[in-house]
Design an enzyme around this catalytic site. Structure first.
Site, short mmCIF file in Angstrom:
data_model
loop_
_atom_site.label_atom_id
_atom_site.label_comp_id
_atom_site.label_asym_id
_atom_site.label_seq_id
_atom_site.Cartn_x
_atom_site.Cartn_y
_atom_site.Cartn_z
N ARG A 176 0.81 -1.23 0.00
CA ARG A 176 0.00 0.00 0.00
C ARG A 176 0.83 1.27 0.00
O ARG A 176 0.44 2.27 -0.60
CB ARG A 176 -0.92 0.01 1.22
CG ARG A 176 -1.99 -1.07 1.19
CD ARG A 176 -2.76 -1.07 2.49
NE ARG A 176 -3.67 -2.20 2.59
CZ ARG A 176 -4.16 -2.65 3.73
NH1 ARG A 176 -3.84 -2.06 4.87
NH2 ARG A 176 -4.99 -3.68 3.73
N CYS A 236 -9.37 -1.69 5.75
CA CYS A 236 -10.83 -1.66 5.82
C CYS A 236 -11.36 -0.37 6.44
O CYS A 236 -12.37 0.18 5.98
CB CYS A 236 -11.35 -2.88 6.58
SG CYS A 236 -10.49 -3.21 8.14
N SER A 249 -13.62 -9.41 13.61
CA SER A 249 -13.41 -10.12 12.34
C SER A 249 -12.32 -9.48 11.51
O SER A 249 -11.76 -10.11 10.62
CB SER A 249 -14.72 -10.18 11.54
OG SER A 249 -15.24 -8.89 11.33
N GLY A 250 -11.99 -8.22 11.82
CA GLY A 250 -10.88 -7.58 11.13
C GLY A 250 -9.55 -8.23 11.44
O GLY A 250 -8.58 -8.09 10.68
N ARG A 256 -10.50 -1.54 19.37
CA ARG A 256 -11.14 -2.83 19.07
C ARG A 256 -12.29 -3.02 20.06
O ARG A 256 -12.12 -2.84 21.26
CB ARG A 256 -10.13 -3.96 19.22
CG ARG A 256 -10.64 -5.31 18.72
CD ARG A 256 -10.71 -5.37 17.21
NE ARG A 256 -9.40 -5.35 16.58
CZ ARG A 256 -9.21 -5.30 15.27
NH1 ARG A 256 -10.25 -5.24 14.45
NH2 ARG A 256 -8.00 -5.28 14.76
N HIS A 289 -17.29 -2.43 11.14
CA HIS A 289 -16.51 -1.36 11.76
C HIS A 289 -17.36 -0.09 11.83
O HIS A 289 -18.07 0.25 10.88
CB HIS A 289 -15.25 -1.06 10.95
CG HIS A 289 -14.20 -2.12 11.04
ND1 HIS A 289 -14.27 -3.19 11.88
CD2 HIS A 289 -13.02 -2.27 10.35
CE1 HIS A 289 -13.19 -3.95 11.73
NE2 HIS A 289 -12.43 -3.41 10.82
#
Length: 343
Positions: free
Chosen positions: A97, A126, A156-157, A234, A241
């Protein structure tokens, strides 16, 4: 067209396969890849069983497109191999990235960046993804000077193991059983909030996730002059999210004008009737590909600031759906054939 999905048995990999099937992605052959531990498994694909293959020498040959969701280490080693063998790679990890010659692309925001790819296209983080889908229409209309974001990120991230950890801890607490020790996170996540997403590097008070949001937002929007500050937490939510975002614009923008602007934006759904308890919720974003925004209101401390609440399914639009959208755009623009011919 022959397509590889690397990391096909993980949470994002499985979602990529589901999204490709839902969107009717056209291909002649799909080959799922995973670690040696998962190789040999059978997965469902369009009504048939397909065998999961291991990444071994020569596995990269003969593909037009490869969708990667297997982590930075795998991407660092195998993405260049697939590119060298003739494929275009859409990578979900953080490996590429920040590379200046690798496009970082969100389908609704900067699809034109795909034209400059050199074999690898990066899928953003995300949390960054859902925020920039909302920021882009505002940037185009009135300009943006500064963004302050606080995230509330689902487990889940982190992956399947984190989902299982939250489930086990919650079950133990509800049943008054002995609590299993945390293994994925540094502290218990059930009925708790952790003000740390990813890790701290030496000498930096910001986590790697927060640094990603700051850098990626500017790269995707193509504006190094926009100030971005992030705090990432978190929360004990399985999927979806949420973000509290404060946007300081160059020109004034009223909440009413902002709602009208975002209601017309691609990929955005405005849910903003707070007095009727209607605002974006992660449980209502689950399984959806849109980005939801609400609680749009004036910041009383600044005449050119708005506060808003942004929610999206982190496994879908935050990862898998955008990857498949980028694959579709690469096909539509003839960028797979052009890449192969160039090499």
């Amino acid at each position: 067209m022959r397509v590889a999905v690397v990391g096909a048995t993980g949470a994002v990999g499985q979602t990529i396969l589901r999204v490709m099937e839902e969107r009717g992605f056209e291909l002649e052959e799909l080959v799922p890849f995973a670690s040696q531990r998962s190789a040999g498994r059978e997965i469902e694909w369009r009504g048939s069983s397909v065998r999961v293959e291991p990444l071994v020498e020569g596995a990269e040959r003969g593909f037009d497109l490869a969708l990667f969701s297997a982590g930075s280490k795998v991407s660092r080693e195998w993405a260049p191999r697939f590119v060298e063998a003739g494929a275009v790679v859409v990578d979900n990890s953080s490996q590429w990235r920040m590379e200046p010659d690798v496009p970082l692309v969100v389908a609704e925001v900067n699809p034109e960046a795909l034209d400059a790819h050199r074999g690898i296209v990066a899928n953003p983080n995300c949390s960054t993804m859902q925020m920039v889908v909302v920021l882009k229409p505002i940037l185009d209309a009135v300009g943006i000077e500064r963004v302050v974001v606080s995230t509330y990120q689902a487990v889940s991230g982190t992956g399947q193991r984190a989902i299982e950890e939250l489930h086990r801890q919650s079950e133990a607490l509800i049943e008054a059983e002995e609590l299993p020790p945390p293994r994925v996170y540094p502290h218990r996540i059930a009925f708790n909030v952790l003000p740390q997403v990813e890790t701290f590097k030496d000498g930096d008070d910001y986590t790697t996730e927060e640094r990603k949001m700051m850098f990626e937002t500017r790269k995707i929007l193509g504006r190094d002059d926009i100030g971005v500050s992030a705090t990432c937490a978190r929360v004990p939510v399985f999927s979806g999210h949420s973000e509290s975002v404060n946007v300081q614009t160059v020109e004034p923008l009223s909440p009413e004008e902002c709602r009208r602007l975002l209601a017309q934006a691609p990929g955005v759904v405005v849910v903003d009737e707070p007095h009727a308890a209607r605002y974006p919720l992660p449980i209502e974003a689950a399984g959806r590909d849109e980005v939801f925004v609400g609680r749009i209101r004036r910041d009383p401390s600044h005449e050119r600031c708005l506060n808003m609440w942004i929610v999206a399914d982190n496994l879908r639009k935050g990862a898998a759906t955008n990857a498949v959208q980028l694959a579709e755009l690469l096909v539509e623009r003839g960028l797979l054939r052009a890449a192969a011919a160039g090499r």
